[in-house]
Scaffold this motif. Sequence first.
Motif, PDB file in Angstrom:
ATOM      1  N   LEU A  58      39.402  17.746  42.121  1.00 34.90           N
ATOM      2  CA  LEU A  58      38.337  18.658  42.520  1.00 34.90           C
ATOM      3  C   LEU A  58      38.184  18.686  44.030  1.00 34.90           C
ATOM      4  O   LEU A  58      38.360  17.664  44.712  1.00 34.90           O
ATOM      5  CB  LEU A  58      37.017  18.230  41.885  1.00 34.90           C
ATOM      6  N   THR A  59      37.835  19.879  44.556  1.00 32.12           N
ATOM      7  CA  THR A  59      37.580  20.021  45.989  1.00 32.12           C
ATOM      8  C   THR A  59      36.087  20.176  46.210  1.00 32.12           C
ATOM      9  O   THR A  59      35.295  20.189  45.261  1.00 32.12           O
ATOM     10  CB  THR A  59      38.302  21.263  46.542  1.00 32.12           C
ATOM     11  N   ASP A  60      35.671  20.326  47.469  1.00 31.22           N
ATOM     12  CA  ASP A  60      34.268  20.568  47.793  1.00 31.22           C
ATOM     13  C   ASP A  60      33.938  22.056  47.823  1.00 31.22           C
ATOM     14  O   ASP A  60      32.819  22.445  48.131  1.00 31.22           O
ATOM     15  CB  ASP A  60      33.915  19.937  49.144  1.00 31.22           C
ATOM     16  N   GLU A  61      34.925  22.894  47.493  1.00 30.39           N
ATOM     17  CA  GLU A  61      34.729  24.335  47.525  1.00 30.39           C
ATOM     18  C   GLU A  61      34.314  24.816  46.133  1.00 30.39           C
ATOM     19  O   GLU A  61      34.917  24.439  45.127  1.00 30.39           O
ATOM     20  CB  GLU A  61      36.023  25.028  47.947  1.00 30.39           C
ATOM     21  N   TRP A  62      33.283  25.682  46.090  1.00 31.39           N
ATOM     22  CA  TRP A  62      32.752  26.182  44.827  1.00 31.39           C
ATOM     23  C   TRP A  62      33.209  27.623  44.581  1.00 31.39           C
ATOM     24  O   TRP A  62      33.377  28.401  45.514  1.00 31.39           O
ATOM     25  CB  TRP A  62      31.220  26.139  44.832  1.00 31.39           C
ATOM     26  N   GLU A  63      33.384  27.962  43.314  1.00 31.17           N
ATOM     27  CA  GLU A  63      33.765  29.326  42.950  1.00 31.17           C
ATOM     28  C   GLU A  63      32.922  29.802  41.767  1.00 31.17           C
ATOM     29  O   GLU A  63      32.468  29.007  40.941  1.00 31.17           O
ATOM     30  CB  GLU A  63      35.251  29.407  42.591  1.00 31.17           C
ATOM     31  N   THR A  64      32.716  31.113  41.704  1.00 31.00           N
ATOM     32  CA  THR A  64      31.978  31.713  40.581  1.00 31.00           C
ATOM     33  C   THR A  64      32.903  31.810  39.369  1.00 31.00           C
ATOM     34  O   THR A  64      34.008  32.334  39.472  1.00 31.00           O
ATOM     35  CB  THR A  64      31.470  33.111  40.952  1.00 31.00           C
ATOM     36  N   VAL A  65      32.447  31.290  38.225  1.00 31.50           N
ATOM     37  CA  VAL A  65      33.319  31.252  37.044  1.00 31.50           C
ATOM     38  C   VAL A  65      32.857  32.222  35.951  1.00 31.50           C
ATOM     39  O   VAL A  65      33.475  32.285  34.891  1.00 31.50           O
ATOM     40  CB  VAL A  65      33.397  29.817  36.471  1.00 31.50           C
ATOM     41  N   ASN A  66      31.795  32.977  36.227  1.00 27.87           N
ATOM     42  CA  ASN A  66      31.409  34.040  35.285  1.00 27.87           C
ATOM     43  C   ASN A  66      31.453  35.366  36.031  1.00 27.87           C
ATOM     44  O   ASN A  66      31.582  35.406  37.253  1.00 27.87           O
ATOM     45  CB  ASN A  66      30.018  33.791  34.703  1.00 27.87           C
ATOM     46  N   LYS A  67      31.356  36.458  35.295  1.00 28.95           N
ATOM     47  CA  LYS A  67      31.420  37.779  35.931  1.00 28.95           C
ATOM     48  C   LYS A  67      30.166  38.069  36.741  1.00 28.95           C
ATOM     49  O   LYS A  67      30.160  38.959  37.586  1.00 28.95           O
ATOM     50  CB  LYS A  67      31.631  38.867  34.874  1.00 28.95           C
ATOM     51  N   ALA A  68      29.103  37.318  36.507  1.00 29.36           N
ATOM     52  CA  ALA A  68      27.851  37.434  37.273  1.00 29.36           C
ATOM     53  C   ALA A  68      27.326  38.865  37.298  1.00 29.36           C
ATOM     54  O   ALA A  68      26.730  39.310  38.264  1.00 29.36           O
ATOM     55  CB  ALA A  68      28.035  36.906  38.700  1.00 29.36           C
ATOM     56  N   ALA A  69      27.596  39.600  36.214  1.00 26.78           N
ATOM     57  CA  ALA A  69      27.050  40.953  36.071  1.00 26.78           C
ATOM     58  C   ALA A  69      26.502  41.068  34.655  1.00 26.78           C
ATOM     59  O   ALA A  69      27.201  40.775  33.695  1.00 26.78           O
ATOM     60  CB  ALA A  69      28.133  41.999  36.305  1.00 26.78           C
ATOM     61  N   ALA A  70      25.246  41.462  34.566  1.00 27.15           N
ATOM     62  CA  ALA A  70      24.640  41.595  33.242  1.00 27.15           C
ATOM     63  C   ALA A  70      25.480  42.524  32.389  1.00 27.15           C
ATOM     64  O   ALA A  70      25.856  43.612  32.819  1.00 27.15           O
ATOM     65  CB  ALA A  70      23.220  42.132  33.384  1.00 27.15           C
ATOM     66  N   LEU A  71      25.779  42.089  31.167  1.00 24.04           N
ATOM     67  CA  LEU A  71      26.690  42.840  30.317  1.00 24.04           C
ATOM     68  C   LEU A  71      26.227  44.274  30.112  1.00 24.04           C
ATOM     69  O   LEU A  71      27.037  45.196  30.087  1.00 24.04           O
ATOM     70  CB  LEU A  71      26.833  42.119  28.979  1.00 24.04           C
ATOM     71  N   TRP A  72      24.911  44.469  29.991  1.00 19.37           N
ATOM     72  CA  TRP A  72      24.416  45.818  29.715  1.00 19.37           C
ATOM     73  C   TRP A  72      24.590  46.757  30.906  1.00 19.37           C
ATOM     74  O   TRP A  72      24.505  47.971  30.759  1.00 19.37           O
ATOM     75  CB  TRP A  72      22.951  45.772  29.278  1.00 19.37           C
ATOM     76  N   THR A  73      24.833  46.212  32.111  1.00 25.02           N
ATOM     77  CA  THR A  73      25.016  47.070  33.286  1.00 25.02           C
ATOM     78  C   THR A  73      26.470  47.505  33.454  1.00 25.02           C
ATOM     79  O   THR A  73      26.763  48.367  34.278  1.00 25.02           O
ATOM     80  CB  THR A  73      24.580  46.330  34.560  1.00 25.02           C
ATOM     81  N   ARG A  74      27.351  46.920  32.677  1.00 29.42           N
ATOM     82  CA  ARG A  74      28.762  47.275  32.794  1.00 29.42           C
ATOM     83  C   ARG A  74      29.079  48.505  31.952  1.00 29.42           C
ATOM     84  O   ARG A  74      28.443  48.729  30.908  1.00 29.42           O
ATOM     85  CB  ARG A  74      29.631  46.083  32.351  1.00 29.42           C
ATOM     86  N   PRO A  75      30.062  49.312  32.359  1.00 31.03           N
ATOM     87  CA  PRO A  75      30.443  50.473  31.546  1.00 31.03           C
ATOM     88  C   PRO A  75      30.922  50.036  30.169  1.00 31.03           C
ATOM     89  O   PRO A  75      31.547  48.983  30.010  1.00 31.03           O
ATOM     90  CB  PRO A  75      31.591  51.101  32.360  1.00 31.03           C
ATOM     91  N   LYS A  76      30.632  50.856  29.148  1.00 31.69           N
ATOM     92  CA  LYS A  76      31.032  50.508  27.783  1.00 31.69           C
ATOM     93  C   LYS A  76      32.536  50.302  27.679  1.00 31.69           C
ATOM     94  O   LYS A  76      32.995  49.469  26.891  1.00 31.69           O
ATOM     95  CB  LYS A  76      30.579  51.604  26.809  1.00 31.69           C
ATOM     96  N   SER A  77      33.288  51.051  28.465  1.00 30.70           N
ATOM     97  CA  SER A  77      34.744  50.946  28.399  1.00 30.70           C
ATOM     98  C   SER A  77      35.259  49.588  28.856  1.00 30.70           C
ATOM     99  O   SER A  77      36.392  49.206  28.552  1.00 30.70           O
ATOM    100  CB  SER A  77      35.390  52.043  29.248  1.00 30.70           C
ATOM    101  N   GLU A  78      34.423  48.831  29.589  1.00 30.91           N
ATOM    102  CA  GLU A  78      34.840  47.533  30.111  1.00 30.91           C
ATOM    103  C   GLU A  78      34.373  46.368  29.243  1.00 30.91           C
ATOM    104  O   GLU A  78      34.657  45.209  29.547  1.00 30.91           O
ATOM    105  CB  GLU A  78      34.309  47.338  31.536  1.00 30.91           C
ATOM    106  N   VAL A  79      33.638  46.669  28.183  1.00 32.11           N
ATOM    107  CA  VAL A  79      33.080  45.611  27.334  1.00 32.11           C
ATOM    108  C   VAL A  79      33.744  45.676  25.964  1.00 32.11           C
ATOM    109  O   VAL A  79      33.782  46.737  25.335  1.00 32.11           O
ATOM    110  CB  VAL A  79      31.551  45.765  27.180  1.00 32.11           C
TER     111      VAL A  79
END
Length: 626
Positions: free
Chosen positions: A223-244
Amino acid sequence: MDKQKLSFQAEVKQILHLVTHSLYSNKEIFLRELVSNASDACDKLRFEALDNAALYEDAPNLEVRVSYDEAAKTITIRDNGIGMSAEEAVSHLGTIAKSGTRDFLAQLEGERKKDANLIGQFGVGFYSGFIVADRITVETRRAGARPEEGVRWSSEGSGDFEVETITRAERGTDVILHLREGEEEFLSLWKLKSIIGKYSDHISLPILMRKQHWDEEKKEQVLTDEWETVNKAAALWTRPKSEVTDAQYQEFYKQISYDSDAPLAYTHNRVEGRTEYTQLLYVPAKAPFDLWNRDKRGGVKLYVKRVFIMDDAEALMPVYLRFVKGVIDSADLPLNVSRELLQESRDVKAIREGSTKRVLSMLEDVAENQKDKYAEFWTQFGAVLKEGMGEDHANQERLAKLLRFASTTADAGVSFVDYAGRMKEGQEAIYYITADTLAGAKSSPQLEIFRKKGIEVLLLTDRVDEWMLSHLYEFDGKPLQSVAKGGVDLGKLQDEAEKKQAEEAAEAFKPIVERLKTALKDRAKDVRVTTRLVDSPACIVVDEGDMSSHLARLLKQAGQGAPKGMPILEVNPAHALVKRLEAAPEGDARFDDLAQIVFDQALLAEGGQLDDPAAYVQRVNRLLTA
């Protein structure tokens, strides 16, 4: 505050025992629950900060961090949300005030479930950490509090917990799980990332984990000291239907509803116009245990511009659709909207009406194209949907088409459209009968003439049916007519010869009718000859405008008063028992006994109860031994 040792509330002890001894087939849900709690804590901070921006302190970016320590065998879930004071830590982590806790325990113990899908449903998700941990430490500080007002809470899940004051610079909460032996599989970046991706990908704030890199000397990933986002961090309902994907929609439903089964149907739409909002609404496959609690708030979460406002926003969905789960995200409502403002807002009324129509469209689609699935829905939720006939007049016609009944031709699944398509030539009304049970309805004497002529009758046996019928009078221009109210009038379905024969029988039987009226003057409003009976000697009916006997019984069972009224006795002059009445001479005591027995039997056949069963038995015995 010095370290204090306190005892868990009794219900918490039971839950901890069940969590540590019974829930083991789906261990990974502990992370789902704790990440969800962390997200909720950030939502609460965001909401409180609408009125007090100072709560953000020097960290306005909200996030959840998940980390692990192989050497210490710990997993830490950190959020910089609202945090807890010492009192809140004791209250939230040591006691459960929710009335549903006992129901949760009863379900868990009674069904011996081997997974934890119920656990979040009753607000006890924090305790799922004990599925994999033999000790949990919580370090927290409430937003706006001083650093020295931090709190450490710890417990081994055995019945006691300790609380002490600590100094904590950061607001928010760390939940530290000390893993028990055999749970080392969770000390893996890949394992934790996969669980987050499966259960928490939709969460609208970033979930961070440390990055890994290859260490050439150790010949392994470190492990490093650098952090990364591991989820899409976008509410599912805000995404286009074609992407879900369908799988993502189903997993999101399970996350917000705490239901282990996939939903029956869902709809995802963005509505634009005078009122703008996004809706993601689900119909569950099975009814919840508290479906009949009309005071229970609905299952729709309200967001405004992606900011969580409240759970169970009952103003967004009518009561008869209280089983619907999902999310509504408005672009027009104020961020500080309250429950009181929700009740009065014109925008909320538009959202409610639009969402109701969308749910009904979804059900109409299932009813039309997936009849087996709609039959399952009706079994679970049909009785509740009937409430809408009196609550939602604007959609009454659409709801009427969604109703399903048993009838004399099918035990279930008969719609008004089906019935209308099978109506006899010359039939002008939709006939129905209400009863306590399907068996009772099928065996009712009132159906005899309808069976003889092959006329279908709807059999209504839900407790809500009588109330529904007080609001539903016709379908597609065809009146609904009870076969147990008023005189039987089959109109064009009865030929002239039958009508003439009935009139002659009534005329010839007049003297006996008068004697029966005298004998039953305290029990029957009227006595008359009928053509509706074929095999039975008599039946009980009420006048067209009177309350049905079935409704009167329901009111009595509910402890409510019903208007005092007497039924009408209709007799079949062709039946042998009635002929015995006709043959009894004036002044014969057996006439009165037989008259009372005929009335009592008609009352029992209709589903009623005798006021004096012993008197009925004595009369029968006298006739049998005469």
